[in-house]
Scaffold this active site. Structure first.
Site, PDB file in Angstrom:
ATOM      1  CE  LYS B 116      31.343  24.187  35.681  1.00 40.77           C
ATOM      2  NZ  LYS B 116      30.624  25.437  35.948  1.00 40.77           N
ATOM      3  CE  LYS B 158      28.921  21.773  38.463  1.00 36.80           C
ATOM      4  NZ  LYS B 158      29.686  20.521  38.256  1.00 36.80           N
ATOM      5  N   GLY B 164      33.048  28.188  41.710  1.00 37.79           N
ATOM      6  CA  GLY B 164      33.037  28.832  43.018  1.00 37.79           C
ATOM      7  C   GLY B 164      31.674  28.867  43.673  1.00 37.79           C
ATOM      8  N   GLY B 165      30.750  28.006  43.201  1.00 36.17           N
ATOM      9  CA  GLY B 165      29.452  27.920  43.848  1.00 36.17           C
ATOM     10  C   GLY B 165      28.469  28.990  43.399  1.00 36.17           C
ATOM     11  CD  GLU B 200      27.762  17.506  37.191  1.00 37.81           C
ATOM     12  OE1 GLU B 200      28.504  17.802  36.253  1.00 37.81           O
ATOM     13  OE2 GLU B 200      28.037  17.730  38.387  1.00 37.81           O
ATOM     14  CD  GLU B 275      36.848  21.835  41.798  1.00 36.45           C
ATOM     15  OE1 GLU B 275      37.310  22.640  42.620  1.00 36.45           O
ATOM     16  OE2 GLU B 275      35.663  21.847  41.420  1.00 36.45           O
ATOM     17  CG  ASN B 290      38.269  25.008  39.150  1.00 36.84           C
ATOM     18  OD1 ASN B 290      37.262  25.291  38.508  1.00 36.84           O
ATOM     19  ND2 ASN B 290      38.231  24.438  40.332  1.00 36.84           N
ATOM     20  NE  ARG B 292      38.962  29.314  39.409  1.00 33.77           N
ATOM     21  CZ  ARG B 292      38.774  28.699  40.573  1.00 33.77           C
ATOM     22  NH1 ARG B 292      39.721  28.697  41.482  1.00 33.77           N
ATOM     23  NH2 ARG B 292      37.636  28.073  40.829  1.00 33.77           N
ATOM     24  CB  VAL B 295      40.565  29.593  47.288  1.00 33.93           C
ATOM     25  CG1 VAL B 295      40.593  30.100  48.720  1.00 33.93           C
ATOM     26  CG2 VAL B 295      39.686  30.491  46.433  1.00 33.93           C
TER      27      VAL B 295
END
Lengths: 168, 504
Positions: B116, B158, B164-165, B200, B275, B290, B292, B295
């Site tokens: 990050k 984080k 993904g949380g 953060e 994001e 991300n 990738r 979802v």
């Protein structure tokens, strides 16, 4: 057969006659023929009240509680019989001052944060429970002393399984 | 061309990737953990290999097991899906070493975007605005506290290594910092094999808007517009849509050009998502990239008509991107995640056998599912069992279509978040498009955990009584028949039983 259905704190009396898939139901709004059929694709049920179909999927039973899905809505209600109510009156309370904390979800105990004999404050984290990759902190509901631990790190527990006993 | 591709994932996303491979005329190789042997993704594949027992570390996260399956099958490429090893630079590097094409960006890009702090630095260099934050370098509690004070409360913990949380915590008070830090670390370690945590500033009730991008190995980068993902709980998205109801074309221009500038600077060569948090003043902050497949990619596919998974595979093969003008946007799309959790009892995981499963159908209704009737939902993996997406010409029509679709959903044996999504779609603030990331949790808190008050209580009371009567009076229900439900039609069992009792 008379049933007492509790929905959102309100009691409804429902009488059902017959057995098998063809029944007759009576409630305060009147009575109707009932037909129970398999749902589309053979899954769940389709419960017909007169000419009106209601597709229903049952999520599970827990004693007299049933949870089901109807038209995309989740319903959780208690359906009791006369016999259930008589039996309930016989049940006593557990000893004063001790309470057993049960797991609200199935999971894996990843870490115990307290030991037997520890004094804990209200809201203090007691153990970590992992389910579906998320770790959940189980906290003390009230202040007290840990009387007994019923699980150890690495244990898999079911929903409702006793985790620990606290003396308040 | 990658003639044979191993899909290093399970569930709906493995199914989605196998579909794309099939349409492209490539062979698919599925992998599975022991309990997943009868899963749809395994049965749909061209060939399948068992990785090991259920725990992810012994199966879907096991790099040696995956590479050995790829070698046995002679796969030339590996598609990681999302989650598991999708953003693991070590895995991408191991694939390259084994001579297998990793379908995603290069391991160095994954590494810098997965870290990050490095990602922030890259964003700053690309002149993309960022949120105030700090990295925790040591285990020392006092340096943690010092950094936390610098960033300021409320703050967000984080995981440096993942998204993904997982491994994420909001901390509002100094005294909660240490406990939250430890549990975030252990969750991050399990989920991403990296316990490092990053702090953060937590911006409250902002909107979560992301930009879908793609880059190729020839220096081109294009975008596919935004996705609005502000309906969240514990940083897990619940409802996603595109376009965002509050997006203006001016803001979209600024956000997409910032995203593309980051892509070009990174020499990004795959599908990715940038994001952002967007505040009420039209300022936006880089959150993360991300590297990738996401979802919620179906909503973008529905409004653009593109197949993003096929594109991602083609980009890994070295294809050249089509020009930006070829991405046309039409109508509105909404996606709802169906998770095996009880939304009316604090989202406790709902495990068990899917006794019944009927998905919605109809025009412009898309279902991405990785489960089938009779299958078990276990504690080992992500609770998401399916996604329902709809398209319509505008937002009100899309909301109506999704409400219809959700009312067709039937899931027995396991509780899901479907009914909650239906309530969200009916909420005046959702309909008005006036909400931020705090909307769902705030509303859930206000209305209490019980919730779900049925529209017609009398009807619920009657149906409940009928179900109990049916269960106890000679009829065998689906739920009671659980152990043999997989192999026997319960209605046949019931008829047999009725026949027997008549004979007696």
């Amino acid at each position: 057969m008379l049933y007492y259905s509790q929905v959102a704190g309100q009691e409804h009396e429902v009488t059902i006659q017959g057995e098998g898939r063809h029944l007759r139901v009576k409630s305060k709004n009147g009575s109707s023929d009932v037909r129970i059929e398999p749902g589309s694709d053979g899954a769940g049920y389709c419960i017909w009240l007169g000419q009106v179909p209601h597709p229903v999927s049952v999520q599970g039973w827990s004693g007299s509680w049933v949870e089901f899905l109807v038209a995309g809505r989740q319903v959780r209600i208690q359906v009791e019989t006369e016999i259930d109510r008589l039996m309930l009156q016989g049940e006593g309370e557990t000893g004063p001052g001790t309470s057993t904390l049960n797991s609200v979800m199935p999971g894996i105990v990843t870490r115990l944060l307290v030991s037997e004999g520890d004094e804990v404050a209200q809201g203090q984290p007691l153990l970590l429970l992992e389910a579906m990759k998320m770790e959940n902190e189980v906290r003390a509901e009230s202040a007290g002393r840990i009387d007994a631990l019923h699980v150890s790190a690495g244990d898999t527990v079911d929903s409702g399984a006793p985790l620990l006993t606290v003396v308040t | 061309m990658l003639e044979k591709v191993l899909v290093a994932n399970r569930g709906e996303i493995a199914v989605r990737i196998i579909r794309a491979l099939r349409e492209l005329g490539r062979k698919s190789v599925a992998v599975y953990s022991e309990p997943d042997v009868d899963s749809p993704h395994v049965q749909m594949s061209d060939e399948a290999y068992c990785l090991g027992p259920a725990p992810p570390l012994s199966s879907y996260l096991s790099v040696p097991a995956l590479l050995s399956a790829a070698a046995k099958a002679g796969a030339q490429g590996i598609h990681p899906g999302y989650g598991f090893l999708a953003e693991n630079a070590g895995f991408a590097a191991a694939c390259k070493e084994a001579g297998i094409t990793f379908i995603g960006p290069s391991s160095s890009v994954i590494e810098s975007m997965g870290d990050k702090l490095k990602a922030r630095e890259a964003a700053i260099e690309a002149q993309v605005p960022v949120v105030p934050g700090a990295r925790i370098d040591s285990d020392d509690d006092s340096s943690l506290l010092e950094s936390a004070r610098e960033v300021g409360f409320p703050l967000l913990l984080k995981s440096v290594g993942g998204g993904g949380g997982k491994g994420m915590r909001v901390v509002t008070r100094e005294e909660d910092l240490l406990g939250a830090f430890q549990s975030a670390r252990s969750e991050a370690e399990k989920a991403f094999a990296n316990p490092e945590i990053y702090l953060e500033r937590y911006l409250t009730d902002v909107r979560h808007v992301e930009i879908q991008v793609a880059g190729d190995s020839h220096g081109n980068a294009i975008h596919f517009g935004e996705r609005e993902c502000s309906v969240q709980r514990r940083h897990q998205k619940v409802v996603e849509e595109t376009p965002s109801p509050t997006m203006t074309s001016e803001l979209r221009d600024r956000m997409t050009s910032a995203s593309l500038s980051l892509c070009r600077r990174m020499k990004y060569t795959s599908l990715g998502t940038v994001e952002f948090l967007v505040d009420g003043k039209g300022d936006f902050y880089f959150l993360e990239m991300n590297t990738r497949l996401q979802v919620e990619h179906p909503v973008t596919e529905l409004v653009t008509g593109q197949d993003l998974v096929a594109l991602q595979i083609r980009l890994a093969e070295g294809a050249t991107l089509f020009p930006q003008e070829e991405v046309q946007f039409r109508g509105h799309a909404i996606e709802v995640r169906i998770c095996a959790e009880d939304p009316y009892r604090n989202f406790v995981p709902s495990v068990g056998t899917l006794d019944s499963l009927v998905f919605p159908q109809g025009p412009h209704v898309r279902v991405d599912s990785g489960v089938k009737q009779g299958q078990s939902v276990t504690l080992f993996y992500d609770p998401m069992v399916a996604k329902i997406s709809v398209w319509a010409q505008d937002r009100p029509a899309a909301i109506q279509r999704m409400k219809g679709a959700l009312s067709e959903l039937q899931v027995g044996g396991v509780k899901t978040t479907g009914p909650l999504a239906l309530e969200v779609l009916e909420h005046p603030r959702f309909i008005a498009g006036e909400w931020g990331t705090a909307f769902l949790e705030g509303w859930l808190k206000d209305r209490g955990p019980g919730g779900g008050s049925p529209e017609n209580q009398e009807l619920s009371a009657i149906l409940g009584a009928i179900l109990r009567h049916h269960r106890e009076r000679g009829a065998l229900s689906l739920v009671q028949a659980k152990p043999e439900a997989g192999h026997t039609n319960p209605w046949v069992v019931q008829a047999r039983r009725e026949g027997t009792s008549r004979r007696i």
